[in-house]
Write an enzyme that holds these catalytic residues in place. Sequence first.
Site, PDB file in Angstrom:
ATOM      1  N   LYS A  78       0.786  -1.074  -0.145  1.00  0.00           N
ATOM      2  CA  LYS A  78       0.093   0.099  -0.105  1.00  0.00           C
ATOM      3  C   LYS A  78       0.904   1.435   0.338  1.00  0.00           C
ATOM      4  O   LYS A  78       1.590   1.187   0.434  1.00  0.00           O
ATOM      5  CB  LYS A  78      -0.260  -0.056   1.436  1.00  0.00           C
ATOM      6  CG  LYS A  78      -2.006   0.542   1.153  1.00  0.00           C
ATOM      7  CD  LYS A  78      -3.308   0.063   0.601  1.00  0.00           C
ATOM      8  CE  LYS A  78      -4.387   0.843   0.513  1.00  0.00           C
ATOM      9  NZ  LYS A  78      -5.826   0.355   0.130  1.00  0.00           N
ATOM     10  N   ALA A 260     -17.674  -2.598   2.275  1.00  0.00           N
ATOM     11  CA  ALA A 260     -16.566  -2.702   1.544  1.00  0.00           C
ATOM     12  C   ALA A 260     -15.216  -1.369   2.326  1.00  0.00           C
ATOM     13  O   ALA A 260     -13.609  -2.057   2.183  1.00  0.00           O
ATOM     14  CB  ALA A 260     -16.574  -1.423  -0.023  1.00  0.00           C
TER      15      ALA A 260
HETATM   16  P1  NAI Z   1     -15.154   7.810  -1.166  1.00  0.00           P
HETATM   17  O1  NAI Z   1     -13.996   8.451  -0.915  1.00  0.00           O
HETATM   18  O2  NAI Z   1     -15.512   7.387  -2.493  1.00  0.00           O
HETATM   19  O3  NAI Z   1     -16.145   7.474  -0.245  1.00  0.00           O
HETATM   20  C1  NAI Z   1     -16.507   7.461   1.136  1.00  0.00           C
HETATM   21  C2  NAI Z   1     -17.565   8.212   1.339  1.00  0.00           C
HETATM   22  O4  NAI Z   1     -17.978   7.686   2.848  1.00  0.00           O
HETATM   23  C3  NAI Z   1     -17.940   9.383   0.915  1.00  0.00           C
HETATM   24  O5  NAI Z   1     -19.514   9.514   0.847  1.00  0.00           O
HETATM   25  C4  NAI Z   1     -17.594  10.084   2.385  1.00  0.00           C
HETATM   26  O6  NAI Z   1     -18.686  12.020   2.551  1.00  0.00           O
HETATM   27  C5  NAI Z   1     -18.305   9.347   3.843  1.00  0.00           C
HETATM   28  N1  NAI Z   1     -18.175   9.487   4.628  1.00  0.00           N
HETATM   29  C6  NAI Z   1     -17.060   9.524   5.026  1.00  0.00           C
HETATM   30  N2  NAI Z   1     -16.951  10.027   6.844  1.00  0.00           N
HETATM   31  C7  NAI Z   1     -18.576   9.308   6.993  1.00  0.00           C
HETATM   32  C8  NAI Z   1     -18.800   8.567   8.065  1.00  0.00           C
HETATM   33  N3  NAI Z   1     -18.528   8.443   8.990  1.00  0.00           N
HETATM   34  N4  NAI Z   1     -20.601   8.158   8.064  1.00  0.00           N
HETATM   35  C9  NAI Z   1     -21.165   8.413   6.554  1.00  0.00           C
HETATM   36  N5  NAI Z   1     -20.424   8.623   5.669  1.00  0.00           N
HETATM   37  C10 NAI Z   1     -19.080   8.752   5.966  1.00  0.00           C
HETATM   38  O7  NAI Z   1     -14.455   6.258  -1.792  1.00  0.00           O
HETATM   39  P2  NAI Z   1     -14.887   4.759  -2.255  1.00  0.00           P
HETATM   40  O8  NAI Z   1     -13.946   4.630  -2.825  1.00  0.00           O
HETATM   41  O9  NAI Z   1     -16.354   4.727  -2.851  1.00  0.00           O
HETATM   42  O10 NAI Z   1     -14.890   3.631  -1.092  1.00  0.00           O
HETATM   43  C11 NAI Z   1     -15.144   3.345   0.066  1.00  0.00           C
HETATM   44  C12 NAI Z   1     -14.609   2.520   1.113  1.00  0.00           C
HETATM   45  O11 NAI Z   1     -14.080   1.376   0.851  1.00  0.00           O
HETATM   46  C13 NAI Z   1     -12.784   2.701   1.189  1.00  0.00           C
HETATM   47  O12 NAI Z   1     -12.802   2.744   2.694  1.00  0.00           O
HETATM   48  C14 NAI Z   1     -11.986   2.422   0.477  1.00  0.00           C
HETATM   49  O13 NAI Z   1     -10.707   2.358   0.884  1.00  0.00           O
HETATM   50  C15 NAI Z   1     -12.518   1.131   0.866  1.00  0.00           C
HETATM   51  N6  NAI Z   1     -12.566   0.300  -0.829  1.00  0.00           N
HETATM   52  C16 NAI Z   1     -13.080   0.927  -1.602  1.00  0.00           C
HETATM   53  C17 NAI Z   1     -12.366  -0.187  -3.218  1.00  0.00           C
HETATM   54  C18 NAI Z   1     -12.196   0.625  -4.762  1.00  0.00           C
HETATM   55  O14 NAI Z   1     -13.397  -0.166  -5.385  1.00  0.00           O
HETATM   56  N7  NAI Z   1     -12.848   1.663  -4.012  1.00  0.00           N
HETATM   57  C19 NAI Z   1     -12.030  -1.529  -2.774  1.00  0.00           C
HETATM   58  C20 NAI Z   1     -11.710  -1.842  -1.211  1.00  0.00           C
HETATM   59  C21 NAI Z   1     -11.664  -1.310  -0.888  1.00  0.00           C
HETATM   60  N1  PHE Z   2      -8.530   0.588  -3.401  1.00  0.00           N
HETATM   61  C1  PHE Z   2      -8.172  -0.919  -3.785  1.00  0.00           C
HETATM   62  C2  PHE Z   2      -8.601  -1.746  -2.204  1.00  0.00           C
HETATM   63  O1  PHE Z   2      -7.788  -1.284  -1.549  1.00  0.00           O
HETATM   64  C3  PHE Z   2      -6.748  -0.848  -4.269  1.00  0.00           C
HETATM   65  C4  PHE Z   2      -6.297  -1.767  -5.559  1.00  0.00           C
HETATM   66  C5  PHE Z   2      -7.425  -1.217  -6.827  1.00  0.00           C
HETATM   67  C6  PHE Z   2      -5.230  -2.071  -5.883  1.00  0.00           C
HETATM   68  C7  PHE Z   2      -6.846  -1.694  -7.864  1.00  0.00           C
HETATM   69  C8  PHE Z   2      -5.395  -2.776  -7.277  1.00  0.00           C
HETATM   70  C9  PHE Z   2      -5.783  -2.320  -7.771  1.00  0.00           C
HETATM   71  O2  PHE Z   2      -8.540  -2.666  -2.552  1.00  0.00           O
END
Ligand code: NAI
Ligand code: PHE
Length: 351
Positions: A78, A260
Amino acid sequence: MNDLIQHWEGEMVISHYDRPAESWIFVGIHSTALGPAAGGTRMMHYASPEDALRDCLKLARGMTMKYAVADFPRGGGKAVIAVPKDLPLEARRELLLRYGKLIKRLNGLFQTGPDVGTSTPDMDVIAETGAPFVFCRSVENGGAGNSSELTAHGVFHAIRATLAHLDGAADWKRRTVLVQGLGNVGARLTELLLIAGARLLVSDTNPELQEKYAADQRVFFIAPAEVFATACDVFAPCALGGILNRETIPQLRCRAVVGAANNQLADSAAASWLHERGILYAPDFVVNVGGAMGITGMEAMRWSAAQAASEVAKIGDTLGRVFRVAAHKQLTTAAAAEKIAAETLARYRST
Ligand code: NAI
Ligand code: PHE
């Protein structure tokens, strides 16, 4: 910081201070046992460089677990870029270019994609430097785009498997899911759950999203402070990590936690507290591998979109196995998933 590195069981830590942007860059290479280390690049403001390093090391370990449970040929790593508050856009772009040069110099030791605070356009910028293995670039730039669609599908399959484990089948119309965080993953997950027929409760701290979802008749908006104490069948954390802790677990009124967000458990005791409360916890690193696995498969292993979708659907089966091992060995589900990951790592190490 010395202590953090000294007590970490990973393989290598690269740390760099970027003077022009006054930002720390940490790359944690946790394990290359299954393949080259891969993991997202998280870019956010931290209270201290120690906090950023701690996050990086914990997230890198999570990536090792994620790929090992899914038996996917990548190791865990990471990157965390700890930026000052309100970094101007042009300075941010320059920082990403310097970060790209650093990744390029690592020559494939670390492969990356987006994470909190970075997105597909940022991957395009990093790749401008010629850095190898930058996943999730835009389709115009030769990538497969955003990972969140596949991640959301993986979470959906995990929720279905959890309901099947609890009730024999996912009776969507009688089930309520609370999605915390309506960003890339949470918004898409919400749509998938609505199509399936589930009742939806949603929450986000972003005022624009609050307004948007409060006006959406298909869902019921919950104030962020009330999320933990709100009754539901499945609580789906899709915001930030550390939310399952000493304070929140006693408040929970759900039957299962399936979401997630990376590193949902604040510490190892949290898994036991959930178990004692009779709440079924689907380990985050089992649930959220869909995006990283699917996109890496498509971009580096010539998977078709259909193949990626079918591999992501298997997350439900893997989770079912975790639940069965936990019940059989009388372990928490988190410990059962760690055990499965450790067995996969040991198998690769001995071949
Ligand atoms: P993002 O940044 O697009 O969305 C996160 C959302 O959570 C934002 O809308 C934010 O305003 C909201 N938020 C923050 N604190 C909050 C709280 N206390 N209560 C309610 N809402 C809150 O992130 P994304 O890409 O949707 O990822 C979400 C989570 O999933 C992260 O922890 C990320 O590490 C994890 N993740 C994402 C992956 C991906 O493909 N995008 C893959 C694996 C894990
Ligand atoms: N944010 C992804 C995860 O936590 C990281 C990732 C995305 C790694 C795409 C590789 C390719 O799983």
